[in-house]
Design a protein around this motif. Structure first.
Motif, PDB file in Angstrom:
ATOM      1  N   PRO A 124       0.635  -1.226   0.020  1.00  0.00           N
ATOM      2  CA  PRO A 124      -0.034  -0.072   0.164  1.00  0.00           C
ATOM      3  C   PRO A 124       0.902   0.998  -0.083  1.00  0.00           C
ATOM      4  CG  PRO A 124      -1.032  -1.537   1.505  1.00  0.00           C
ATOM      5  CD  PRO A 124       0.461  -2.015   1.125  1.00  0.00           C
ATOM      6  N   GLY A 125       2.038   1.130   0.568  1.00  0.00           N
ATOM      7  CA  GLY A 125       3.017   2.191   0.522  1.00  0.00           C
ATOM      8  C   GLY A 125       3.799   2.329  -0.928  1.00  0.00           C
ATOM      9  N   GLY A 126       3.753   1.696  -1.728  1.00  0.00           N
ATOM     10  CA  GLY A 126       4.432   1.592  -2.884  1.00  0.00           C
ATOM     11  C   GLY A 126       5.669   0.808  -2.975  1.00  0.00           C
ATOM     12  N   THR A 127       6.097   0.172  -2.032  1.00  0.00           N
ATOM     13  CA  THR A 127       7.297  -0.494  -1.915  1.00  0.00           C
ATOM     14  C   THR A 127       7.142  -2.027  -2.827  1.00  0.00           C
ATOM     15  OG1 THR A 127       7.809  -0.044   0.224  1.00  0.00           O
ATOM     16  CG2 THR A 127       8.899  -2.043  -0.510  1.00  0.00           C
TER      17      THR A 127
END
Length: 106
Positions: free
Chosen positions: A46-49
């Motif tokens: 969800p944080g783009g990692t």
């Protein structure tokens, strides 16, 4: 109890970019470059990692093999697309040649 399908899902992204790069013997910027060319699409948190799956690692090994053979990134993209299309057509041919529901066997 853990669902065993989750544990053994080769398409599930579990490796961070630095771990994935180390597992396949590539540099982290190379993985980003291959993604920018559309050669693979890792999962994202969800944080783009980025999260790489076992399937992604195999794809990276295929890319490395083609690069060693002298194929450029555009050529690799074309080859990988053709391989995927051939696999899809093979599955369709098997489905159509299987007697019973979903295939007439003719």
């Amino acid at each position: 109890m853990t669902d065993e399908r989750e544990v053994h899902d080769d398409a599930r992204g579990v490796y961070g970019i630095s771990v994935a790069a180390e597992l396949v013997g590539m540099a982290v910027p190379s993985l980003r470059l291959y993604e920018s060319y559309g050669l693979l699409e890792p999962d994202r948190t969800p944080g783009g990692t980025r999260r790489y799956s076992v399937n992604d690692l195999e794809r990276l090994r295929e890319i490395a093999e083609l690069l060693e053979g002298g194929v450029n990134l555009t050529g690799i993209s074309m080859i990988l697309e053709l391989r995927e299309e051939n696999a899809r057509l093979d599955r369709e041919n098997r489905r159509l040649s299987t007697p019973g529901p979903g295939g007439d066997g003719a």
